[in-house]
Design an enzyme around this catalytic site. Structure first.
Site, short mmCIF file in Angstrom:
data_model
loop_
_atom_site.label_atom_id
_atom_site.label_comp_id
_atom_site.label_asym_id
_atom_site.label_seq_id
_atom_site.Cartn_x
_atom_site.Cartn_y
_atom_site.Cartn_z
N SER A 1 0.84 -1.19 0.00
CA SER A 1 0.00 0.00 0.00
C SER A 1 0.88 1.24 0.00
CB SER A 1 -0.92 -0.01 1.21
OG SER A 1 -0.47 0.92 2.18
N LYS A 2 0.28 2.35 -0.46
CA LYS A 2 1.12 3.53 -0.66
C LYS A 2 1.58 4.15 0.66
CE LYS A 2 -2.87 6.26 -2.09
NZ LYS A 2 -3.55 6.66 -3.27
N ARG A 3 1.04 3.66 1.77
CA ARG A 3 1.53 4.18 3.05
C ARG A 3 2.99 3.79 3.29
NH1 ARG A 3 -1.28 1.37 6.39
NH2 ARG A 3 -2.71 0.64 4.81
N LEU A 4 3.41 2.69 2.65
CA LEU A 4 4.77 2.20 2.91
C LEU A 4 5.77 2.52 1.80
CD1 LEU A 4 3.71 -1.26 4.36
CD2 LEU A 4 4.67 0.65 5.64
N GLY A 5 5.36 3.27 0.80
CA GLY A 5 6.30 3.60 -0.28
C GLY A 5 5.58 3.67 -1.60
#
Ligand code: GLU
Length: 485
Positions: A254-258
């Site tokens: 997910s884009k929370r992690l990169g």
């Protein structure tokens, strides 16, 4: 039979790197077997529609090197390939199912459905399901409602007490009890189909033979299989691919992690060829040692049998960097420079190079090519070739342990370098004399050469020192050393 595969993205966000992997497998299967690859836009979720997403999607797919035989921009005889332009088709098929007794009108208001869900949650039901309140409405009742323009949806009538079998080419035979399935909405009150109706109708009408898609769609597949049966249509072949996770996580990327959007990786300075080589291994493995693949080689070696059965595949960002470094090293210098230039242009980043001419730039590039992992690193790795660096005296002192000693080192070498003629200012000669002096003066190689390196470049990380001195030139090297003193 000709193979027809498809990719059916929804413009609800940017095109995910995992979708690019899925697209690649569908594309490769069609290319390998001489079939067609179709691109279809599934834009039926009006609430989550993201402006401009379709255009960006098409662009990024092309940038990764893929094309489509039918779809937006190219057309084709099964079009239109955008679901919002096919609304009357879905309505016709939804009504056909009602006619056949496989679907029904539902006039329940949202408040009623919300109450129902709440109650089921309170009763701790494993899944919340529609209670079939409208299943047995009389013909007159339905007609009256329709005449009165009461909003409605069309729901699928899921058969009771059946085991729905899905033959998945990767996972084998999968069984799903029909009692776990909700009476899925097929046509929404705004006249748009849901994903389930749209996908089945279109895959059928577009004669799709093989559906390769992420595992997240597996739970929907029994509904699709039931729809194919309800219509009396031949089912395509299903194959569900591992979804991507970060190396140290068990959840979907997910884009929370990169970065997760395919375009993010281009922006970060990865080469499409390297990205393709990396993503082809996210779920597929040839079972050999071979790791470096062109797209054509991949098409040749690709087969569904070699796709992993596992639920997830790790997205190893370090491995991606490794691939990118490899592709950068294998790119001829002039070509690489062009790629660096177009990357800067495309992403609006100013290039620091240029002021000493192209020859100079190419020489600089030849010195850092080995160490570059992304196109975006070029500026950072080479700025001291173009601009005098800022030198910090504490840092300078750290290499010999004493600022006075560092100055002494610089002074002594300056004395030597000043006497070398411009003609003799060559890498090998500089190397030779610098080492001879080192022995004579009794410095350790690290303390002397790191001091000189830092004084001239403002960083400890550079290509071989005398390559740098040689390229910067006698005059500039000496001036920098002097200015540090
Ligand atoms: N529209 C779906 C998506 O956004 C397609 C899923 C499928 O391939 O069936 O991924």
């Amino acid at each position: 039979m000709t193979i027809r595969t498809r990719m059916a993205p929804s413009p609800t966000g940017e095109f995910h790197i995992g979708s690019m992997r899925t697209l690649m497998y569908n594309w490769a299967l069609a290319r390998k077997l001489g079939g067609q690859f179709i691109l279809r836009i599934e834009d039926t979720d009006k609430e989550r529609y993201v402006e401009g997403a379709v255009e960006r999607m098409l662009l990024v797919i092309k940038k990764y090197g893929f094309d489509w035989d039918e779809g937006p921009q190219v057309g084709g005889k099964y079009g239109p390939y955008v679901q919002s332009e096919r609304l009357d088709i879905y309505k016709k098929y939804a009504l056909e199912l009602v006619e056949k007794g496989k679907a029904y009108f539902c006039f329940c208001a949202e408040e009623r459905l919300e109450k129902l869900r709440e109650q089921q949650r309170k009763e701790k039901k494993p899944v919340t399901k529609y209670d079939r309140h409208c299943l047995d409405l009389s013909k007159e009742g339905i007609e009256g409602n329709l005449k009165g323009e009461k909003p409605y949806v069309i729901r699928m009538k899921i058969p009771d007490d059946e085991i729905v079998e899905v033959a998945d080419l990767i996972l084998g035979k999968m069984s799903f009890p029909s009692n776990d399935l909700d009476d899925q909405i097929l046509l929404k009150s705004d006249g748009f189909p849901t994903y389930h109706l749209g996908v089945v109708v279109d895959d059928h009408l577009m004669e799709i033979t093989h559906i390769l898609r992420g595992r997240e769609w597996l739970a929907s597949t029994p509904k699709h299989v039931l729809l194919y049966r309800a219509f009396g249509w031949k089912e395509p072949v299903f194959a569900h691919l591992p979804v991507l996770r970060e190396v140290d996580s068990t959840k979907k990327m997910s884009k929370r992690l990169g970065d997760v959007a395919a375009s993010d990786f281009l922006k970060a300075g990865y080469l499409p060829e390297a990205l393709d080589n990396f993503i082809m291994f996210l779920g597929w493995n040839p079972g050999t040692e071979k790791e470096v693949y062109t797209i054509d080689e991949f098409v040749k070696d690709f087969s569904i049998e070699k796709i992993q059965k596992s639920e997830m595949s790790a997205f190893d960002r370090q491995k991606l960097s490794w691939f990118n470094g490899l592709y950068i090293r294998n790119t001829p210098l002039g070509r690489l420079f062009e790629k660096i230039e177009s990357w800067h242009k495309e992403f609006g980043v100013k290039m620091e190079c240029g002021k000493f001419g192209k020859d100079f730039d190419l020489k600089v590039l030849s010195l850092v090519q080995e160490r570059m992992k992304t196109l975006s690193e070029f500026n950072d790795l080479t700025s001291y070739f173009y601009n005098r660096p800022i030198v910090n005296s504490e840092k300078l002192a750290s290499f010999s342990g004493d600022l006075r000693k560092s100055k002494e080192i610089i002074e002594k070498y300056l004395g030597v370098y000043e006497h070398i003629s411009e003609d003799a200012w060559k890498k090998d000669d500089l190397d030779k004399i610098s080492h001879e002096k080192l022995l004579e003066w009794g410095y350790k190689p690290k303390e002397a050469f790191m001091t000189l390196r830092y004084a001239v470049c403002g960083t400890e990380f550079t290509p071989p020192l005398f390559d740098v001195f040689n390229l910067i030139g006698k005059k500039e090297t000496i001036e920098r050393l002097k200015s540090v003193l």
